[in-house]
Design a protein around this motif. Structure first.
Motif, PDB file in Angstrom:
ATOM      1  N   LEU A  86       0.825  -1.203   0.000  1.00 18.51           N
ATOM      2  CA  LEU A  86       0.000   0.000   0.000  1.00 18.51           C
ATOM      3  C   LEU A  86       0.861   1.254   0.000  1.00 18.51           C
ATOM      4  CD1 LEU A  86      -2.825   1.219   0.038  1.00 18.51           C
ATOM      5  CD2 LEU A  86      -2.752   1.154   2.538  1.00 18.51           C
ATOM      6  N   PHE A  87       1.924   1.253   0.787  1.00 17.94           N
ATOM      7  CA  PHE A  87       2.774   2.445   0.850  1.00 17.94           C
ATOM      8  C   PHE A  87       3.448   2.694  -0.489  1.00 17.94           C
ATOM      9  CE2 PHE A  87       6.381   5.096   1.713  1.00 17.94           C
ATOM     10  CZ  PHE A  87       5.929   5.971   2.682  1.00 17.94           C
ATOM     11  N   PHE A  88       3.974   1.657  -1.118  1.00 15.35           N
ATOM     12  CA  PHE A  88       4.648   1.818  -2.407  1.00 15.35           C
ATOM     13  C   PHE A  88       3.697   2.405  -3.439  1.00 15.35           C
ATOM     14  CE2 PHE A  88       6.264   0.340  -6.528  1.00 15.35           C
ATOM     15  CZ  PHE A  88       7.599   0.714  -6.439  1.00 15.35           C
TER      16      PHE A  88
ATOM     17  N   THR B 238       3.525  11.334  10.747  1.00 10.65           N
ATOM     18  CA  THR B 238       4.833  10.729  11.030  1.00 10.65           C
ATOM     19  C   THR B 238       5.774  11.751  11.652  1.00 10.65           C
ATOM     20  OG1 THR B 238       4.565   9.194   9.171  1.00 10.65           O
ATOM     21  CG2 THR B 238       6.790   9.494  10.027  1.00 10.65           C
ATOM     22  N   LEU B 239       5.788  12.971  11.116  1.00 13.85           N
ATOM     23  CA  LEU B 239       6.644  14.011  11.686  1.00 13.85           C
ATOM     24  C   LEU B 239       6.261  14.298  13.131  1.00 13.85           C
ATOM     25  CD1 LEU B 239       8.814  16.177  11.423  1.00 13.85           C
ATOM     26  CD2 LEU B 239       7.078  17.707  10.449  1.00 13.85           C
ATOM     27  N   SER B 240       4.970  14.397  13.411  1.00 12.16           N
ATOM     28  CA  SER B 240       4.530  14.668  14.781  1.00 12.16           C
ATOM     29  C   SER B 240       4.897  13.529  15.727  1.00 12.16           C
ATOM     30  CB  SER B 240       3.015  14.901  14.822  1.00 12.16           C
ATOM     31  OG  SER B 240       2.683  16.143  14.252  1.00 12.16           O
TER      32      SER B 240
ATOM     33  N   TRP C  25       0.945   3.578  18.008  1.00 10.79           N
ATOM     34  CA  TRP C  25       0.943   4.354  16.769  1.00 10.79           C
ATOM     35  C   TRP C  25       0.476   3.493  15.601  1.00 10.79           C
ATOM     36  CZ3 TRP C  25       6.253   6.493  14.590  1.00 10.79           C
ATOM     37  CH2 TRP C  25       6.040   7.118  13.355  1.00 10.79           C
ATOM     38  N   ALA C  26       0.939   2.250  15.555  1.00  3.13           N
ATOM     39  CA  ALA C  26       0.597   1.364  14.438  1.00  3.13           C
ATOM     40  C   ALA C  26      -0.886   1.022  14.379  1.00  3.13           C
ATOM     41  CB  ALA C  26       1.427   0.078  14.513  1.00  3.13           C
TER      42      ALA C  26
ATOM     43  N   PRO D 277       4.089   3.277   8.720  1.00  2.64           N
ATOM     44  CA  PRO D 277       5.468   3.524   9.159  1.00  2.64           C
ATOM     45  C   PRO D 277       5.773   2.937  10.531  1.00  2.64           C
ATOM     46  CG  PRO D 277       4.536   5.507   8.184  1.00  2.64           C
ATOM     47  CD  PRO D 277       3.406   4.522   8.323  1.00  2.64           C
ATOM     48  N   ALA D 278       4.838   3.077  11.476  1.00  4.96           N
ATOM     49  CA  ALA D 278       5.047   2.532  12.822  1.00  4.96           C
ATOM     50  C   ALA D 278       5.111   1.011  12.786  1.00  4.96           C
ATOM     51  CB  ALA D 278       3.925   2.985  13.750  1.00  4.96           C
TER      52      ALA D 278
END
Length: 506
Positions: free
Chosen positions: A148-150, A167-169, A333-334, A357-358
């Motif tokens: 999914l990310f790709f 993600t930055l936060s 987070w995940a 990302p998590a």
């Protein structure tokens, strides 16, 4: 308070001593080369793959209209029709890309793609601070090869830009409250991430950030760590970055805030088959379907995660050997998107993206801690992942390009190209609903109608016309068009009919 030095250390248990995670030079070169190769492949695919209806083509066309009209405050669903469904950050990025690189797929996608690469880089930086350079390299490859990310990394939509904000936060918050030696800039970056989320998706991004953070703080009673954040001036930064647009949008098109806050952020998720959507329809799914989407999003690493789950004792030891604060933070987070959207009545697979990302960080951290020592299977595992992801998306791209009807993705680039070969000034009309990709590839000139009197008048209007008709409706529409229209070809689900160019000109 846990420090990064503590979190980064790997304390082997007395019963099962482990060596620190290390990659050989050959493996590091292999993974670095794989990452570069994936970036090049994704760049090529986003240049080559046409827009397909409806989601990506719709957002790309909204961005094209923004560039054409010069209205950078209110995105437009159609000329003069405001698009209140989402904030404009992703639209600004796509419009800016088309301003720089031209009105094409590459221009519309490039800054979305750079947002995705920024998420990969942030994840790698986060892992480097916690587990070292070797784990950082692994996590970047795992994240970027997740299916999914790709795919979403260069897809014109709101989600990837929002993921950059969340993600930055999340990275900034953990760094700020757990590392007393970290730069104070991390505290402000937490608020910058919130601003990116609010401008990319709205309050949903804030919830997806504050939910796991709040649970992590409450469960671990980490209240004192909150003092590390610059709450007053950080909030000032947040408001300065977000309020001007929200105020300007409401002033320019009154009613925006009511629809966006209540409709898009309450009724969409609580009303099955929500009919209040001004720009389409709700995506009704069985409640809890978001968890199935999550498993699919993590492919090909879902099986790897299952392998870890079959070793609960090893996982427990890995958590204790590393940092419970770190692993617990990643876990919350995940799963935050699933916790938020499990009761939702309308969801899409992309809603799981903020947790990917998590999940990648957690998977790599646990695997590295459990296995330890030098790796002997890196090329096999990651080689298969890279090849599998590449082959999958290359197959999809080829299918969309040469046989779009197979996947029902409804790309209109080939149809528009064929129509303009007849007459570069041809007017294209769709019988039935709008085609956003046709609008994009005709620079907003394609139109749609369900009025047969409009069709019957085409042969007498002094303009070279083409009509795209769903093949199932061809028997109904052809008699209305009359003898001047001939069949040019079949493109996916549409049949293209056209007049001969007036005066023989093309």
């Amino acid at each position: 308070m846990t420090t990064l030095a503590t979190a980064a250390s790997v304390r082997p248990s007395q019963s099962h001593p482990r060596l620190p995670f290390r990659l050989s030079l050959a493996d590091r070169r292999f993974l670095g080369g794989a990452l570069v190769t994936l970036v090049v492949i994704r760049l090529a695919l986003m240049w080559w793959m046409p827009f397909t209806d409806t989601t990506e083509a719709r957002y790309a066309e909204i961005a094209r209209k923004m560039l054409e009209t010069g209205d950078w405050i209110t995105p437009q669903f159609d000329y003069g029709v405001p698009f209140w469904g989402k904030p404009p950050l992703h639209t600004w990025l796509s419009a800016l890309g088309m301003y720089v690189f031209g009105v094409n797929g590459f221009g519309a996608r490039i800054f979305i793609f750079l947002s995705g690469l920024a998420v990969v880089a942030l994840s790698g930086l986060f892992m480097k601070r916690q587990g070292g350079t070797h784990q950082a390299l692994v996590v970047m490859v795992v994240l970027f090869t997740s299916v999914l990310f790709f795919g979403a990394s260069a897809f014109v939509m709101t989600d990837m830009v929002m993921v950059l904000g969340t993600t930055l936060s999340m990275v900034a918050f953990f760094t700020c409250v757990t590392d007393q030696s970290a730069s104070k800039i991390w505290g402000y970056l937490f608020f910058v991430g919130l601003a990116i989320g609010l401008l990319a998706k709205g309050p949903t991004a804030t919830v997806l950030t504050l939910m796991p953070i709040g649970l992590w703080v409450m469960i671990g009673r980490r209240w004192t760590g909150l003092a590390a954040l610059p709450w007053v001036w950080g909030t000032v930064v947040l408001l300065m970055l977000t309020l001007p647009w929200y105020i300007a949008a409401e002033i320019k098109t009154p009613g925006f805030l009511r629809y966006f806050i209540i409709g898009e952020h309450f009724e969409r998720f609580t009303v099955p088959g929500w009919t209040g959507d001004l720009y389409g329809s709700g995506h009704a799914r069985a409640k809890g379907m978001i968890w199935i989407y999550w498993l699919g999003a993590l492919l090909p690493w879902t099986g790897f995660a299952a392998w870890l789950l079959l070793r609960p004792k090893a996982i427990a030891e890995a958590v204790n050997a590393g940092s419970p604060d770190w692993h617990g933070y990643l876990f919350l987070w995940a799963i935050a998107p699933m916790l938020l959207f499990t009761p939702a009545a309308n969801i899409l697979a992309a809603y799981v993206l903020p947790g990917v990302p998590a999940a990648s960080l957690l998977l790599v951290s646990l695997w590295a801690t459990i296995q330890g020592g030098p790796r002997r299977t890196v090329k096999t595992i990651f080689g298969l992942a890279v090849v599998g992801t590449t082959v999958l998306f290359l197959a999809v791209t080829l299918t969309v390009r040469f046989s779009p009807e197979t996947l029902s993705l409804k790309s209109q680039r080939a149809l528009v190209a064929q129509a303009t070969q007849i007459d570069r000034n041809i007017r294209l009309t769709y019988w039935g609903g709008r085609s956003y990709s046709a609008e994009f590839y005709t620079q907003g000139q394609a139109r749609a109608t369900t009025d047969k009197t409009v069709l019957s008048a085409l042969a007498r209007d002094g303009i070279t016309d083409a009509v795209a008709v769903n093949t199932d409706a061809l028997a109904e529409v052809a008699p209305v068009l009359g003898d001047r229209f001939t069949t040019i070809g079949i493109f996916g689900r549409y049949t293209l009919l056209a007049e001969a160019p007036l005066n023989g000109k093309s």
